[in-house]
Design an enzyme around this catalytic site. Structure first.
Site, short mmCIF file in Angstrom:
data_model
loop_
_atom_site.label_atom_id
_atom_site.label_comp_id
_atom_site.label_asym_id
_atom_site.label_seq_id
_atom_site.Cartn_x
_atom_site.Cartn_y
_atom_site.Cartn_z
N GLU A 1 -18.09 -3.44 40.39
CA GLU A 1 -18.16 -4.93 39.84
C GLU A 1 -17.16 -5.02 39.23
O GLU A 1 -16.90 -4.49 37.89
CB GLU A 1 -19.62 -5.15 39.30
CG GLU A 1 -20.28 -6.63 39.28
CD GLU A 1 -21.31 -6.86 38.47
OE1 GLU A 1 -21.38 -7.81 38.07
OE2 GLU A 1 -22.23 -5.78 38.60
N ARG B 1 -26.54 9.79 38.14
CA ARG B 1 -25.32 9.43 37.32
C ARG B 1 -24.72 10.59 36.55
O ARG B 1 -25.42 11.77 36.14
CB ARG B 1 -25.64 8.14 36.46
CG ARG B 1 -26.22 7.31 36.67
CD ARG B 1 -26.71 6.28 35.74
NE ARG B 1 -25.74 5.80 34.82
CZ ARG B 1 -25.27 4.33 35.36
NH1 ARG B 1 -25.44 4.04 36.46
NH2 ARG B 1 -24.12 4.01 34.54
N LYS C 1 -20.52 -0.36 30.85
CA LYS C 1 -19.44 -1.38 30.67
C LYS C 1 -19.82 -2.12 29.28
O LYS C 1 -18.94 -2.61 28.57
CB LYS C 1 -19.33 -2.10 31.98
CG LYS C 1 -18.63 -1.44 33.22
CD LYS C 1 -18.38 -2.50 34.20
CE LYS C 1 -18.31 -1.69 35.36
NZ LYS C 1 -18.74 -2.58 36.79
#
Ligand code: ATP
Ligand code: MG
Length: 582
Positions: A44, A287, A297
């Site tokens: 994104e 992850r 982020k």
């Protein structure tokens, strides 16, 4: 490739890596389920990529490369308020820097036309409805983990009314939040994601690619699943937090059925995009987490916004841009990803593993140079004034192919202040008054005189260079305890040296259980700027060239600030782990 050519053979690297995802890919190719594999990396564009993304990039692009497949870079740009073209550029830069290239660059916004037709199809099939509940009401109807939800009073709307309302949403007739398009799935599902999730929302916001064309935007799960299907992705790899979304992912893919309804792909033609729809399979992996870091982020954005660091590419940041500026190499990050491996097991990797990967890569690849970080003058009093010579040094002790360089040597040198002690601690191997040490590659010096200022601070050492110990002489290999690095004072180039260390001083900076936040755990010593001296061959470096400064650490010429006339070096990592316990 001719239609009869053999599929590309898996590379040697693929043969070594045996994680569960590569095994699935191998099986799917062997069984003929897929003739070729397709993956995608779908960031994104709402921030810079961080080191966690390196794992996803190496996996998505790496698998495609190893198995002769294709990997797209797709920007999941369905949330226009938060997205910025600056991030789009930086992400492409990061992927290329890591050593990968995409088969095709896509944006979810390329597919807005397809998403819209797909939504209409779901309405016609009785699988979606326009809901007038407010966001707050939707929350109340949703139920909880222990209680089923309640059906929206608008769920029974007829197809024609739904089509009309959806068309009017699209025409911009309604205010933000006034209505949503929702999937009709199961308000009693144990998986809350399946309780009639929203597929479209109204948002009168301009989009970076589509401008004011769309006042409605698709929701992430719908757009992501269909984006994968549109591109013919075979293996859609993502992190474990999407596991609970997989049923919705499959629902979107199966009920829209793009592969069976090529008419829905018609808007792709306006974009000149190929129609390659297929049914993708989502597979989740854990992850990458590393202690002493924050890796989201949102938090990285806050560090920048609150000026706790000097920007997104501050060398202390765990963004790929920051790591790159710090001197991390693509090879070191790929090594990290390989070493950590791919599984469904959540774990936290020790920071020393990251640093170890960098040391391993730079030890093998980085040329050696001499640089003095905290200078103390050493005069070799027995050499004549103006004495000057040039000594050949290998660039790398284990890699002859790196050749040699010339290092100027003269009567006055800079050595490291910490290499001299008037009163040495036990076990000291370096210089003391009257004691000897080797000046690397030049000979053995004995300290005869210590010059101090009025406050008692040592200002200069005067010594005697044993002529018999010079290179090529009989005594060149005479044993002494310490070997020091040095630079010729007359020839050395002044350099700004930025001594970076970990940004956080605790293992779990995002643990907020004690009421503190990661802001309270910033390491006050994470950046120290000093002025040192470097040998001329180091000053000549191009930006981003890494060196081992002997006995001191690995340093990189700053990507932005370094010039040969005004050198600036960042410490990438010390030679040894100074954080290790004990
Ligand atoms: P974050 O939550 O850390 O801010 P994100 O997940 O929102 O990041 P995206 O742009 O959505 O970032 O991620 C793109 C891809 O990178 C996704 O497939 C995601 O699963 C993967 N990814 C993100 N963080 C990690 C991580 N720490 N380890 C491995 N893969 C990751
Ligand atoms: Mg995300």
């Amino acid at each position: 490739m001719s239609p009869h050519a053999d599929p590309p053979a898996p590379s040697a690297a693929a043969a070594e890596k045996r994680d569960f995802i590569r095994q699935i890919v191998r099986d799917d190719l062997a069984s003929g389920k897929h003739a070729a594999i397709r993956t995608r990396f779908p960031p994104e564009p709402n921030g810079y990529l961080h080191i966690g993304h390196a794992k996803a990039i190496c996996l998505d692009f790496g698998i495609a490369a190893e198995f002769g497949g294709r990997c797209n870079l797709r920007f999941d740009d369905t949330n226009p308020a938060k997205e910025d073209p600056e991030f789009v550029r930086a992400i492409q830069d990061d992927v290329r820097w890591l050593g990968f290239d995409w088969a095709s660059l896509r944006h979810a916004s390329d597919y807005f036309g397809v998403y819209y037709l797909a939504a209409q199809k779901l309405i016609r099939d009785g699988k979606a409805f326009v809901c007038d509940l407010s966001a707050e009401e939707v929350r109340q109807y949703r139920g909880s983990l222990t209680e089923p939800g309640r059906e929206s009073p608008y769920r029974g709307r007829g197809v024609e009314e739904n089509l009309d309302l959806f068309a009017r949403m699209r025409a911009g007739e309604f205010a933000d939040g006034a209505r949503t398009l929702r999937a009709k799935i199961d308000m009693a599902s144990g998986n809350i994601n399946l309780r009639d999730p929203a597929l479209y929302r109204i948002k009168h916001v301009e989009h970076q690619n589509t401008g004011a064309e769309w006042p409605i935007y698709p929701m992430y799960d719908f757009a992501h699943a269909l984006g994968d299907a549109i591109e013919g992705i075979t293996h859609s790899l993502c992190t474990l937090e999407f596991e609970d979304h997989r049923p919705l992912y499959d629902w979107c893919v199966d009920h829209v059925d793009l592969a069976g309804h090529p008419e829905l792909l018609e808007p792709l033609r306006a974009h000149g995009l190929p129609e390659e729809a297929a049914k993708p399979r989502q597979i989740e992996f854990s992850r990458l987490n590393i202690n002493y870091t924050v890796m989201s982020k949102r938090k990285l954005t806050q560090l920048v916004a609150e000026h706790l660091v000097d920007g997104w590419d501050d060398p202390r940041m765990y963004t790929l841009q920051g790591l790159r500026r710090r001197g991390y190499t693509p090879a070191a990050l790929r090594l990290l990803v390989d070493r950590v491996g791919i599984s469904k097991q959540n774990s936290v990797i020790d920071f020393s593993v990251l640093e170890g990967c960098l040391r391993e890569d730079l030890d093998a690849s980085a040329p050696r140079r001499m640089a003095v970080v905290d200078p103390l003058r050493l005069v070799l009093a027995n050499l004549p004034e103006g004495h000057e010579e040039s000594l050949a040094f290998p660039n790398h002790p284990k890699d002859e192919a790196q050749g040699e360089r010339q290092v100027p040597f003269s009567r006055e040198l800079w050595i490291e202040r910490e290499d001299f002690a008037e009163v040495p601690p036990k076990g000291w191997k370096r210089l003391v008054p009257g004691g000897e040490a080797r000046l690397r590659g030049a000979g053995i010096v004995r300290i005869d005189e210590v010059v101090k200022d009025a406050t008692g601070r040592v200002m200069e050492l005067r010594g005697w260079l044993d002529p018999e110990s010079r290179p090529g002489m009989e005594g060149a290999n005479r044993k002494v305890k310490g070997t020091l690095h040095w630079v010729s004072a007359r020839h050395a180039v002044a350099a700004e040296i930025r001594l970076y260390d970990r940004l956080f001083s605790v293992e779990k900076p995002d643990d907020e259980s004690d009421g503190k936040t990661y802001r309270d755990h910033l390491n006050p010593d994470s950046k120290k700027t000093v002025h040192g001296w470097i040998e001329p061959a180091a000053a000549l470096a191009a930006p981003e060239q890494s060196f081992q400064f002997e006995r001191s650490g690995y340093f990189v010429a700053d990507r932005y600030d370094h010039t040969p006339g005004k050198p600036v070096f960042n410490r990438s990592v010390t030679l040894r782990d100074t954080w290790a316990a004990g």
